[in-house]
Scaffold this motif. Sequence first.
Motif, PDB file in Angstrom:
ATOM      1  N   ASN A 732     -11.725   6.529  15.989  1.00 39.17           N
ATOM      2  CA  ASN A 732     -10.576   6.565  16.886  1.00 39.17           C
ATOM      3  C   ASN A 732      -9.850   5.230  16.813  1.00 39.17           C
ATOM      4  OD1 ASN A 732      -8.789   7.360  18.798  1.00 39.17           O
ATOM      5  ND2 ASN A 732     -10.323   7.956  20.315  1.00 39.17           N
ATOM      6  N   LEU A 733      -8.592   5.252  16.420  1.00 41.24           N
ATOM      7  CA  LEU A 733      -7.820   4.030  16.215  1.00 41.24           C
ATOM      8  C   LEU A 733      -6.726   3.932  17.274  1.00 41.24           C
ATOM      9  CD1 LEU A 733      -7.555   1.654  14.136  1.00 41.24           C
ATOM     10  CD2 LEU A 733      -5.722   2.986  13.084  1.00 41.24           C
ATOM     11  N   ALA A 734      -6.619   2.759  17.885  1.00 38.77           N
ATOM     12  CA  ALA A 734      -5.597   2.549  18.908  1.00 38.77           C
ATOM     13  C   ALA A 734      -4.216   2.468  18.270  1.00 38.77           C
ATOM     14  CB  ALA A 734      -5.896   1.264  19.680  1.00 38.77           C
ATOM     15  N   ALA A 735      -3.195   2.764  19.077  1.00 42.14           N
ATOM     16  CA  ALA A 735      -1.819   2.629  18.602  1.00 42.14           C
ATOM     17  C   ALA A 735      -1.516   1.164  18.320  1.00 42.14           C
ATOM     18  CB  ALA A 735      -0.855   3.191  19.636  1.00 42.14           C
ATOM     19  N   GLY A 736      -0.569   0.925  17.431  1.00 42.60           N
ATOM     20  CA  GLY A 736      -0.205  -0.439  17.084  1.00 42.60           C
ATOM     21  C   GLY A 736      -0.548  -0.747  15.646  1.00 42.60           C
ATOM     22  N   THR A 737      -0.698  -2.035  15.339  1.00 45.68           N
ATOM     23  CA  THR A 737      -0.977  -2.470  13.972  1.00 45.68           C
ATOM     24  C   THR A 737      -2.432  -2.882  13.829  1.00 45.68           C
ATOM     25  OG1 THR A 737       1.299  -3.233  13.661  1.00 45.68           O
ATOM     26  CG2 THR A 737      -0.367  -4.113  12.155  1.00 45.68           C
ATOM     27  N   SER A 738      -3.084  -2.351  12.794  1.00 45.35           N
ATOM     28  CA  SER A 738      -4.479  -2.686  12.505  1.00 45.35           C
ATOM     29  C   SER A 738      -4.573  -3.183  11.071  1.00 45.35           C
ATOM     30  CB  SER A 738      -5.379  -1.462  12.680  1.00 45.35           C
ATOM     31  OG  SER A 738      -5.286  -0.954  14.000  1.00 45.35           O
ATOM     32  N   ALA A 739      -5.555  -4.038  10.817  1.00 42.75           N
ATOM     33  CA  ALA A 739      -5.746  -4.597   9.474  1.00 42.75           C
ATOM     34  C   ALA A 739      -7.155  -4.288   8.986  1.00 42.75           C
ATOM     35  CB  ALA A 739      -5.506  -6.099   9.483  1.00 42.75           C
ATOM     36  N   PHE A 740      -7.278  -4.013   7.677  1.00 43.75           N
ATOM     37  CA  PHE A 740      -8.564  -3.691   7.067  1.00 43.75           C
ATOM     38  C   PHE A 740      -8.688  -4.495   5.777  1.00 43.75           C
ATOM     39  CE2 PHE A 740      -6.671  -0.052   9.181  1.00 43.75           C
ATOM     40  CZ  PHE A 740      -7.621   0.227  10.160  1.00 43.75           C
ATOM     41  N   SER A 741      -9.869  -5.024   5.534  1.00 49.44           N
ATOM     42  CA  SER A 741     -10.059  -5.937   4.414  1.00 49.44           C
ATOM     43  C   SER A 741     -10.531  -5.217   3.155  1.00 49.44           C
ATOM     44  CB  SER A 741     -11.083  -7.014   4.789  1.00 49.44           C
ATOM     45  OG  SER A 741     -11.344  -7.852   3.675  1.00 49.44           O
ATOM     46  N   LEU A 742      -9.965  -5.643   2.024  1.00 49.26           N
ATOM     47  CA  LEU A 742     -10.402  -5.186   0.704  1.00 49.26           C
ATOM     48  C   LEU A 742     -11.165  -6.288  -0.025  1.00 49.26           C
ATOM     49  CD1 LEU A 742      -7.080  -3.454  -0.421  1.00 49.26           C
ATOM     50  CD2 LEU A 742      -9.204  -2.283   0.173  1.00 49.26           C
ATOM     51  N   ALA A 743     -11.628  -7.287   0.715  1.00 50.83           N
ATOM     52  CA  ALA A 743     -12.239  -8.463   0.097  1.00 50.83           C
ATOM     53  C   ALA A 743     -13.489  -8.126  -0.702  1.00 50.83           C
ATOM     54  CB  ALA A 743     -12.575  -9.495   1.180  1.00 50.83           C
ATOM     55  N   ASP A 744     -14.198  -7.070  -0.313  1.00 48.57           N
ATOM     56  CA  ASP A 744     -15.442  -6.724  -1.010  1.00 48.57           C
ATOM     57  C   ASP A 744     -15.217  -5.832  -2.224  1.00 48.57           C
ATOM     58  OD1 ASP A 744     -16.900  -8.178   0.821  1.00 48.57           O
ATOM     59  OD2 ASP A 744     -17.219  -6.459   2.153  1.00 48.57           O
ATOM     60  N   MET A 745     -13.979  -5.443  -2.468  1.00 44.66           N
ATOM     61  CA  MET A 745     -13.711  -4.556  -3.594  1.00 44.66           C
ATOM     62  C   MET A 745     -13.638  -5.357  -4.891  1.00 44.66           C
ATOM     63  SD  MET A 745     -13.515  -1.554  -2.287  1.00 44.66           S
ATOM     64  CE  MET A 745     -12.887  -0.726  -3.737  1.00 44.66           C
ATOM     65  N   PRO A 746     -14.265  -4.872  -5.965  1.00 48.66           N
ATOM     66  CA  PRO A 746     -14.147  -5.557  -7.258  1.00 48.66           C
ATOM     67  C   PRO A 746     -12.737  -5.429  -7.824  1.00 48.66           C
ATOM     68  CG  PRO A 746     -15.349  -3.493  -7.490  1.00 48.66           C
ATOM     69  CD  PRO A 746     -15.153  -3.704  -6.024  1.00 48.66           C
ATOM     70  N   LYS A 747     -12.446  -6.214  -8.841  1.00 48.99           N
ATOM     71  CA  LYS A 747     -11.130  -6.175  -9.469  1.00 48.99           C
ATOM     72  C   LYS A 747     -10.853  -4.785 -10.024  1.00 48.99           C
ATOM     73  CE  LYS A 747     -11.198 -11.045 -10.894  1.00 48.99           C
ATOM     74  NZ  LYS A 747     -11.167 -11.974 -12.052  1.00 48.99           N
ATOM     75  N   GLY A 748      -9.587  -4.375  -9.943  1.00 46.93           N
ATOM     76  CA  GLY A 748      -9.226  -3.080 -10.501  1.00 46.93           C
ATOM     77  C   GLY A 748      -8.083  -2.432  -9.750  1.00 46.93           C
ATOM     78  N   ARG A 749      -7.706  -1.233 -10.202  1.00 43.77           N
ATOM     79  CA  ARG A 749      -6.639  -0.462  -9.568  1.00 43.77           C
ATOM     80  C   ARG A 749      -7.249   0.606  -8.670  1.00 43.77           C
ATOM     81  NH1 ARG A 749      -1.602  -1.276 -11.675  1.00 43.77           N
ATOM     82  NH2 ARG A 749      -1.506  -2.462 -13.615  1.00 43.77           N
ATOM     83  N   TYR A 750      -6.669   0.790  -7.488  1.00 36.07           N
ATOM     84  CA  TYR A 750      -7.193   1.739  -6.515  1.00 36.07           C
ATOM     85  C   TYR A 750      -6.037   2.448  -5.810  1.00 36.07           C
ATOM     86  CZ  TYR A 750     -11.416  -1.112  -7.075  1.00 36.07           C
ATOM     87  OH  TYR A 750     -12.486  -1.783  -7.595  1.00 36.07           O
ATOM     88  N   ILE A 751      -6.391   3.496  -5.085  1.00 37.80           N
ATOM     89  CA  ILE A 751      -5.461   4.181  -4.192  1.00 37.80           C
ATOM     90  C   ILE A 751      -6.040   4.094  -2.783  1.00 37.80           C
ATOM     91  CG2 ILE A 751      -4.387   6.373  -3.554  1.00 37.80           C
ATOM     92  CD1 ILE A 751      -3.263   5.333  -6.110  1.00 37.80           C
TER      93      ILE A 751
END
Length: 768
Positions: A732-751
């Motif tokens: 459940n996500l509150a209204a407004g702006t939220s941020a999520f980190s991709l720091a643990d993702m290895p190099k590459g292209r993603y969707i």
Amino acid sequence: MEFTKTLLAFGLAAAASASAAQYEAEDGTLTKDAAVASNTEASGGKYVKMNGGDITFPAVTVEKAGQYSVVVHYMNNYGGDKINYVGVGSTTSQVSFPVTDKGKFVDVETVLTLSAGANTIAITNSWGWIDVDYIEVKEFEAKAFTLCNAPVTKNATPSAIKLYNFLVNNFGKKTISGVMTGNMDAYTIGDATQHEDVQAVYKAGGKYPALIGADLMNATGANKDEGWFQQYTEKAIDIAKTTWKKGGIPAFTWHWRPGDEVEFYVKGAHDTYTEFDFSEAFIKGSTTWDTTSAAYKAIVGDIDYVSQIFLDLQKEGVAAIFRPLHESGGNWFWWSINTGKQFVALYQLLYERMVFKNGVNNLIWDFNPQDASKLSWTPGETYYDVLSVDIYNKANDHQSNSAAFIDFANKGGTNKIIALSENGPIPDVDNMYAENAPWSWWMPWYESWSAGFVSQTAESVWKKNLADERIITLDEMPGWDNYNEAVSATKACPTSTENAKYGAGEATPEDYKNLMMAVTYTALNDSGANIELKKVPNLTGATTVSLKITNNGSGGADNGIWVGLAFVRNGMKDDAWTWEMSTSTGCWINDGASATCEFDITKYEDDDKVEHPIDLDNLFSVTLMVAAVGFEGTVIFDELVADNGKVISAFDKKTELFTAADQSKGHIAKIELVDETGAPAAIKPVVAKASASAKLGVSGKTVSLTTAKAGMVAVEVFGMNGKRVATLYKGNLAAGTSAFSLADMPKGRYIVRVKGAGIAATQPVLIK
């Protein structure tokens, strides 16, 4: 011998005029653990539980030699189709025994060749238990085939029409010889007959086969642009070109490596495998394509690439047989791991995109199910011209495989050509035509790469068969420039028409709705009950997995349940299958309570209490164990996730449901998807349009999401092959702006994909 008939006197078992003879299983000879049991539904009140054993009927007596229909009256309440052998002497056939209603016996039929007098018929255990009531033996009668007078592709090229006419005009009268090609390293472009596998047939039999197979397995996948893989595909294409120019028949198989995957096998079928799940290309809960999904784009990208290969051949006037998505219903290729309906959607997408969108009209389409029991997976009769099966007998076993041929004719109808698309030893021509199994063609798999399939037929048998006038070799082909024979068939069959729901329009991902797995247990004993999922991602780097559990049941001696977790290590490579149970003490959930359980997955104990590391990159299945003496009721499971971000099961679709282990089926009433209210999940999806006020963005390694309203949201990351690689947020996500980190993702292209709270959005991202 005269071979000029145009109607084919073989194929369908009809009611025989002679009376049938019945032989009770309990009167047969039982071996191993086979045992007599009682059931009021059984003939005479008794039947035999095979229990992994065999049943022999030693005195099956017929007045004259010939083919006979053998009906097995059986019951399969053990889950999943079972395969056993039914045969006379050393001649046996694999027979599939589908699941039956609980406590009910049904019939399955095969055909055997019996000698005059007494015969011994055996049902031999192969893959899975069944219960047998009796067998019934009656004379086999044949009916004529009535083939279609044109291929299913409405705008078929002149070359394709010639090829189809040739197949039809010879079906039932002559059989086309063939061979598959494998290793291309030594092949020099320019003459298909010089390929080492074609040469192997020539050296053994003194003639070249008329049909030569090639594989497009290296035309797609992660390595398709590398030198060796490109050369392999170029040589496979040349095999087709030069075979056609010599008057032969090219036949393509496609071991499809999807998108950026390196394999086509699934986990458990090979030591290297793909985890590509094409159900990710559908709108959840449907077989409507989500054309925005990475999985869909990977699929159609491959289809378009292969289409161009066939279009280039089409420009040169070359036609070919095409056998895509082969051995359908078997659980070793990625295109068969989901439901039959999903397979049908994939096959129809492949056909329609190639034919209607890309204009490929030079193919004769070959539908190739695992066996006749998988004809329920048919894409529809307007999507294929040929029905084929792959059968690998033991070396030097040259039986006709008539049981399989007749089974396909019985269940698949009499308007399709039937072929033996892969085989080991060739079926002897005398056996084929004496036993009503005149396959359109046979094609031994390759000799190269140390496979040795051509050598499974002795030279004397090769020479005898290739010299027989009923076997067509390359030197007996008329030449395509000279072949103008009209088709002998007269039946007008429907041709394919574009189906608007496949590949047309733009589908939108459905609104995110959290679903869960509900398991209803009955009368648990001290052994508890196990459920399992035979699909586990690579968990390398993980140390724990967590699982949300709600206990809605009652009646246990201690007013609660214990839940444990274990893995089965994949022993396909080294024959070292092991049960690897978490050393965690498990998780206790009181009746009416909920808990998030955490299990240590770093080590397990063997039978001697010695600890070993769990082989997290080589797991075959995961098992959840529930124990509580006397417990009954429903337990809800949700979000089985490892601490490295890998989702083992989100329980959001049917393919993520566990199944009851064989020994626990009596204690599990049902397993189903439910929504957050506990109601069974609706299959029909709810499609949501993205809110105008919603905004998804990616900056560096941070995903930002702005939404005007609160709600359930899933933020997921997919690889370019369509495989989900991470779940950044689900809840459940509150209204407004939220941020999520991709720091643990290895190099590459993603969707990055977001679903829920009125949002349906994707965003490509490059992590450097």
